[in-house]
Design an enzyme around this catalytic site. Structure first.
Site, PDB file in Angstrom:
ATOM      1  N   SER A 104      99.820 -44.505   1.410  1.00 31.56           N
ATOM      2  CA  SER A 104     100.227 -45.976   1.657  1.00 31.56           C
ATOM      3  C   SER A 104      99.230 -46.626   2.538  1.00 31.56           C
ATOM      4  O   SER A 104      99.248 -47.818   2.603  1.00 31.56           O
ATOM      5  CB  SER A 104     101.677 -45.707   2.295  1.00 31.56           C
ATOM      6  OG  SER A 104     101.627 -45.305   3.639  1.00 31.56           O
ATOM      7  N   THR A 124     104.571 -43.225   4.426  1.00 26.50           N
ATOM      8  CA  THR A 124     105.084 -43.265   5.825  1.00 26.50           C
ATOM      9  C   THR A 124     104.214 -44.374   6.402  1.00 26.50           C
ATOM     10  O   THR A 124     104.784 -45.127   7.243  1.00 26.50           O
ATOM     11  CB  THR A 124     105.550 -42.282   6.737  1.00 26.50           C
ATOM     12  OG1 THR A 124     104.348 -41.548   6.755  1.00 26.50           O
ATOM     13  CG2 THR A 124     106.739 -41.403   6.012  1.00 26.50           C
ATOM     14  N   THR A 180     103.232 -39.379   1.269  1.00 26.93           N
ATOM     15  CA  THR A 180     103.249 -37.798   1.435  1.00 26.93           C
ATOM     16  C   THR A 180     104.418 -37.359   0.642  1.00 26.93           C
ATOM     17  O   THR A 180     104.503 -35.972   0.286  1.00 26.93           O
ATOM     18  CB  THR A 180     103.435 -37.680   3.050  1.00 26.93           C
ATOM     19  OG1 THR A 180     102.456 -38.154   3.585  1.00 26.93           O
ATOM     20  CG2 THR A 180     103.794 -36.105   3.449  1.00 26.93           C
TER      21      THR A 180
END
Length: 328
Positions: free
Chosen positions: A64, A98, A17
């Site tokens: 991720s 994250t 992000t």
């Protein structure tokens, strides 16, 4: 050699992000992660030039959730090579999504044996958002990385002004800039415009896989989530498929249901290495005889996802149950 008097850092970009882009500035949920290159992230925070001379390398540029073992292998190799090759390098900062940031941080904690800081940083809002948190997070991560206080602390995560240990940190919310916490123990410290505030580093930080050479293919380790009457075919199917390890996300303090225990008892072949974590998000899992007899090792305070990382490396290193238990 550079003529700059500033400390030198390596920034490894992996996407997420913090490198995300949306169609407008008020879009916080609908955006594409891993779009902006690491060099562009660096240029978007010109104040970083006051802190360090930063070299940027793009390891990946993905959400991720889409990281693979190949990405992990490349990241670990690059961090090890950079620290070994350049004694004047101050440390490494890694920009990361994250969703799985805590797993990558824990992986590096178990593998990187160097007192210089390795920091991971991400964002909860895309780079194009109004009040994006990525630029300040990145600035503060570099601020920590060049500070003497960060040396010897192991792998760190910097988010929303807090400095967390890779051992403890976890994502606890789907939204909001304060989505990362260290349950039970709290963060190691914080960073602000007054400086870096960290407790003194431990002198005996264990790095159990410091000399492990990551082999391909990686072992297959599954996570099973405890719930009321889980599917009866799931455990036998995984064992029949030859899975190398299992992590049970037990209810309560790592409890397995009678069904799950029976599935392990009824299995006639060898059982893989297995860890027993919990789904509560906080608190330890202790030794219990009924589970030990089935070959289950308690994961202590490790989350299921961190228990899986530990199990992956333990399998790669050829550890047995007793050796695995000694690492918890």
């Amino acid at each position: 050699m550079s003529g700059s008097s500033l400390p030198r850092l390596l920034l490894l970009a992996t996407g997420g992000t913090i490198a995300g882009r949306a169609s407008d500035v008020i879009s916080l949920n609908h955006y594409s992660a891993g779009v902006i290159a690491g060099e562009e992230l660096l240029q978007s925070v010109p104040q970083l030039k006051q802190l360090a001379e930063i070299e940027v390398e793009q390891i990946a540029n993905v959400d991720s959730a889409d990281l693979t073992f190949a990405h992990w292998q490349r990241l670990v190799t690059r961090v090890r090579e950079a620290l070994a090759a350049d004694p004047d390098l101050c440390g490494v900062v890694i920009t990361h999504g994250t969703n799985t940031l805590e797993e990558t941080a824990w992986l590096l904690q178990l593998l990187i044996n160097d007192p210089r800081p390795v920091l991971l940083v991400g964002a909860m809002r895309p780079a194009t958002a109004l009040s994006a948190d990525g630029p300040l997070n990145l600035f503060q991560a570099v601020q920590v990385a060049v500070s003497p206080e960060a040396c010897g602390q192991g792998v760190l995560v910097v988010m929303d002004g807090w400095i967390h240990s890779a051992c403890e940190v976890t994502k606890v919310a789907t939204q909001g800039v304060g989505a990362f916490e260290s349950p039970d123990v709290g963060p190691l410290g914080w960073v602000d415009d007054a400086g870096v505030h960290l407790t003194p580093a431990r002198s005996d930080r264990p790095v159990p896989f410091a000399h492990l050479q990551l082999a391909e293919p990686w072992p297959q380790v599954a996570i099973l989530h405890g719930c009321v009457e889980p599917p009866s075919a799931l455990i036998p199917a995984l064992l029949s498929a030859g899975v190398h390890g299992l992590v049970f996300t037990g209810t309560g303090a790592g409890q397995l249901s009678a069904h799950e225990r029976r599935a392990l008892e009824d299995w006639t072949g060898p059982l893989p290495l297995m860890l027993r974590a919990n789904r509560c998000g906080s608190g330890p899992v202790h030794h219990r005889g009924q589970f030990a007899r089935l070959g289950l090792v308690p994961a202590g305070r490790l989350s299921p996802q961190k228990a899986r990382v530990l199990l992956l490396l333990a399998l790669m290193a050829g550890l047995d149950r007793a050796q695995l238990a000694d690492l918890i």
